[in-house]
Design a protein around this motif. Sequence first.
Motif, PDB file in Angstrom:
ATOM      1  N   PRO A  14       1.031  -1.605  -0.131  1.00 18.32           N
ATOM      2  CA  PRO A  14       0.241  -0.234   0.366  1.00 18.32           C
ATOM      3  C   PRO A  14       0.806   1.013  -0.037  1.00 18.32           C
ATOM      4  N   THR A  15       2.287   0.992   0.319  1.00 14.38           N
ATOM      5  CA  THR A  15       2.721   2.179   0.655  1.00 14.38           C
ATOM      6  C   THR A  15       3.672   2.673  -0.555  1.00 14.38           C
ATOM      7  N   TYR A  16       3.760   1.678  -1.492  1.00 11.62           N
ATOM      8  CA  TYR A  16       4.181   1.448  -2.699  1.00 11.62           C
ATOM      9  C   TYR A  16       3.254   2.559  -3.241  1.00 11.62           C
ATOM     10  N   ILE A  17       2.286   1.893  -3.202  1.00  9.63           N
ATOM     11  CA  ILE A  17       1.252   2.486  -4.691  1.00  9.63           C
ATOM     12  C   ILE A  17       0.913   3.809  -4.198  1.00  9.63           C
ATOM     13  N   GLU A  59      14.561   8.446  -4.844  1.00  7.89           N
ATOM     14  CA  GLU A  59      13.994   7.955  -5.349  1.00  7.89           C
ATOM     15  C   GLU A  59      14.587   6.681  -6.210  1.00  7.89           C
ATOM     16  N   PHE A  60      16.009   6.582  -5.887  1.00  7.18           N
ATOM     17  CA  PHE A  60      16.163   5.002  -6.258  1.00  7.18           C
ATOM     18  C   PHE A  60      15.608   3.902  -4.913  1.00  7.18           C
ATOM     19  N   GLY A  61      15.320   4.726  -3.637  1.00  5.15           N
ATOM     20  CA  GLY A  61      15.192   3.031  -2.860  1.00  5.15           C
ATOM     21  C   GLY A  61      14.469   2.474  -3.328  1.00  5.15           C
ATOM     22  N   TRP A  62      13.416   2.203  -4.039  1.00  2.69           N
ATOM     23  CA  TRP A  62      12.479   1.323  -4.133  1.00  2.69           C
ATOM     24  C   TRP A  62      12.899   0.147  -5.997  1.00  2.69           C
TER      25      TRP A  62
END
Length: 448
Positions: free
Chosen positions: A267-270, A407-410
């Motif tokens: 949910p956090t990603y979305i 920005e690039f963590g995910w």
Amino acid sequence: MPSRTEAKGVEAISSDGNLSTVHAQTSRKERPPVDSQDGWNGTLQQSEAMAPVYDWGPEIQGIILSSCNYASFLVPIPTGYIAGIFGAKYLVGVNLLLSSVLALLIPLAADAGVLSITVLRIAQGIAQVMVFTSQFSLWVKWAPPLEKNQLINIAISGHLMGSFITLLIGGFLCQTKVWPSIFYIFGGIGCAYSFLWFLLVYDDPIHHQFISAGEKEYIVCSLAQQGCSPGWSLPIKAMIKSLPLWGILVFHFTEFWIFNILVAYLPTYINSVLQANFRDSGILSALLLGAACIGTILGGLLVDFLHSRKIFRLVTIRKLSTAIGVLVPSVVFVSLHWVRFSFSASMGLLALSSVTSTFCQTGALVNILDIAPRYTSFLQGLSEVFAYSSGAISSTVAGFLISQDSEFGWRNVFLIAVSINMSGLVFYLIFGQAKVQDWATEQMFTQL
């Protein structure tokens, strides 16, 4: 148990699903994009006035979300051993009730601080592990060999269905009411279900009061032919030397690395990357889990069909299912960073990953029942030690990476997860087997 065709060990609530939805809301105070639904601002202001908002960054979220795994790795082995000897009915029921009661206390623990909710989550994680581990001793006595995949997958799909329902409803409650109500509602449902468990569930078909004589005879005879009576002694030395067993254990660690990240942070990603509001992120996360639930059931049916018709050998089915369940999601997670600006493409890839990853359930994740049915409870507990150890590490690492680089963590989170998952697949494909091992037969009596 009510019948061999019913799921027999699923949890009624998914607190991880609850927490991941809540964290997407309570850890952030900024509003969603301006193109959100009409009326959102007013609803959010009313919600913030009614419910507390905590300033928990990604690192704190990672600690809280993974805390249920911090002590869980200590529990599966003794739980599996005890359930295998004394039965699982009361072990499951008591811990299901305890987990549900602790869910009711989560809002109070959150108000008390990070330490309080972390300690409560550790206790809840222990209870939930005992529920999940104990249920596998039921399958040893209830699942005929040709129906084993289907029945276990139906039960496992209950976990996904619980997450689907809590995320779906939780998204609405976070927006329209107050987030503590999520835990009160589903904690109450869990308490009610635990009492039904005590009334309806039996450890084996022999003592079931309502099962038909024909069905009882069919189950008992099919299991007798398999020769899977529980073992009281444990051939520890032989287990340590067994590469097929190590293939399963290593795969549990690598597969649950990425699984725990998705459960905790989807949910956090979305919400943060795809820029959906809180309600929509809950709904979309729920739909992905709903797709996974359907895929799990259909995968079990497909494997039982292939096995019963002898289209493929069982070991081929296990390895093929595992490969599909790892390779397709790996391609998806590597691609997500480059399609993140397209909402529809990202959701389509996530849906594909959710469905195909369930193939692992008919592969390596149930392989223990093939190689050592006598020791299913103990070895399932051992495999969960690897799974929960992985979960304790992965969610914490993910929170750290996301907090260090927005920005690039995910991207880094997904690339590391894919690398780990692929290594587990290679190890399993090399050493995996699907026949009963010599140390797991009735004739071997090596003592612990």
